[in-house]
Design a protein around this motif. Structure first.
Motif, PDB file in Angstrom:
ATOM      1  N   ASP A  50       7.888   3.540   8.836  1.00 15.15           N
ATOM      2  CA  ASP A  50       8.472   3.140   7.438  1.00 15.15           C
ATOM      3  C   ASP A  50       7.718   2.282   6.666  1.00 15.15           C
ATOM      4  OD1 ASP A  50      10.552   4.866   8.011  1.00 15.15           O
ATOM      5  OD2 ASP A  50      11.897   3.243   8.581  1.00 15.15           O
ATOM      6  N   TRP A  51       6.929   1.510   7.047  1.00 19.63           N
ATOM      7  CA  TRP A  51       6.181   0.495   6.733  1.00 19.63           C
ATOM      8  C   TRP A  51       4.775   1.255   6.225  1.00 19.63           C
ATOM      9  CZ3 TRP A  51       6.551  -3.734   3.752  1.00 19.63           C
ATOM     10  CH2 TRP A  51       7.516  -4.677   3.969  1.00 19.63           C
ATOM     11  N   PHE A  54       5.688   3.319   3.172  1.00 18.69           N
ATOM     12  CA  PHE A  54       6.063   2.568   2.124  1.00 18.69           C
ATOM     13  C   PHE A  54       4.557   2.072   1.433  1.00 18.69           C
ATOM     14  CE2 PHE A  54       5.825  -1.882   0.580  1.00 18.69           C
ATOM     15  CZ  PHE A  54       6.607  -1.711  -0.934  1.00 18.69           C
ATOM     16  N   ILE A  55       3.472   1.812   2.299  1.00 14.39           N
ATOM     17  CA  ILE A  55       2.217   1.261   1.831  1.00 14.39           C
ATOM     18  C   ILE A  55       1.590   2.484   1.215  1.00 14.39           C
ATOM     19  CG2 ILE A  55       0.114   0.283   2.593  1.00 14.39           C
ATOM     20  CD1 ILE A  55       1.629  -1.345   4.586  1.00 14.39           C
ATOM     21  N   ARG A  57       2.628   5.556   0.018  1.00 16.75           N
ATOM     22  CA  ARG A  57       3.511   5.895  -1.035  1.00 16.75           C
ATOM     23  C   ARG A  57       3.476   5.034  -2.474  1.00 16.75           C
ATOM     24  NH1 ARG A  57       8.210   7.994   1.131  1.00 16.75           N
ATOM     25  NH2 ARG A  57       9.007   5.661   0.893  1.00 16.75           N
ATOM     26  N   ASP A  58       4.166   3.823  -1.941  1.00 13.36           N
ATOM     27  CA  ASP A  58       4.237   2.821  -3.292  1.00 13.36           C
ATOM     28  C   ASP A  58       3.032   1.845  -3.438  1.00 13.36           C
ATOM     29  OD1 ASP A  58       6.692   4.039  -3.160  1.00 13.36           O
ATOM     30  OD2 ASP A  58       7.838   2.519  -2.417  1.00 13.36           O
ATOM     31  N   VAL A  59       2.168   1.874  -2.705  1.00 13.49           N
ATOM     32  CA  VAL A  59       1.193   0.962  -3.145  1.00 13.49           C
ATOM     33  C   VAL A  59      -0.076   1.588  -3.407  1.00 13.49           C
ATOM     34  CG1 VAL A  59      -0.206  -1.026  -2.204  1.00 13.49           C
ATOM     35  CG2 VAL A  59       2.034  -0.861  -1.729  1.00 13.49           C
ATOM     36  N   PHE A  62       1.365   6.019  -6.001  1.00 16.08           N
ATOM     37  CA  PHE A  62       1.816   5.538  -7.253  1.00 16.08           C
ATOM     38  C   PHE A  62       0.929   4.760  -8.247  1.00 16.08           C
ATOM     39  CE2 PHE A  62       5.100   3.141 -10.016  1.00 16.08           C
ATOM     40  CZ  PHE A  62       5.530   4.277 -10.559  1.00 16.08           C
ATOM     41  N   PRO A  63       0.247   3.759  -7.737  1.00 15.81           N
ATOM     42  CA  PRO A  63      -0.696   3.160  -8.834  1.00 15.81           C
ATOM     43  C   PRO A  63      -1.785   4.078  -9.279  1.00 15.81           C
ATOM     44  CG  PRO A  63       0.058   1.537  -7.095  1.00 15.81           C
ATOM     45  CD  PRO A  63       0.350   2.990  -6.646  1.00 15.81           C
TER      46      PRO A  63
END
Length: 83
Positions: A50-51, A54-55, A57-59, A62-63
């Protein structure tokens, strides 16, 4: 209140084919401990996965998508102004 064991025996004996219930512990203590450790290991692996998601996809994604949108819109605006 009715004992849980008695209630389970009553439920198991209903119908034409009564179920055979065993009240003794079938798994030794070592097996129970190994299963607990396996569940903990699986939980840690899921948490790690999950971590990582998250890293990524979201870090990262997305940017990068936002930067690409800004760069392409800025380039388009520059071309329209100077073109």
């Amino acid at each position: 209140m009715t004992d849980i064991k008695d209630l389970s025996e009553i439920i198991a004996s209903k119908g034409d084919d009564p179920l055979i219930m065993s009240t003794e512990n079938l798994q030794p203590q070592e097996d129970v401990e190994l299963e607990r450790k396996l569940r903990e290991l699986k939980f840690k692996q899921e948490l790690r996965k999950d971590w990582i998601l998250f890293i990524v996809r979201d870090v990262v994604i997305f940017p990068a998508a936002i930067l690409f949108i800004f760069a392409s819109s800025g380039y388009s605006l520059f071309i329209h102004i100077h073109g």
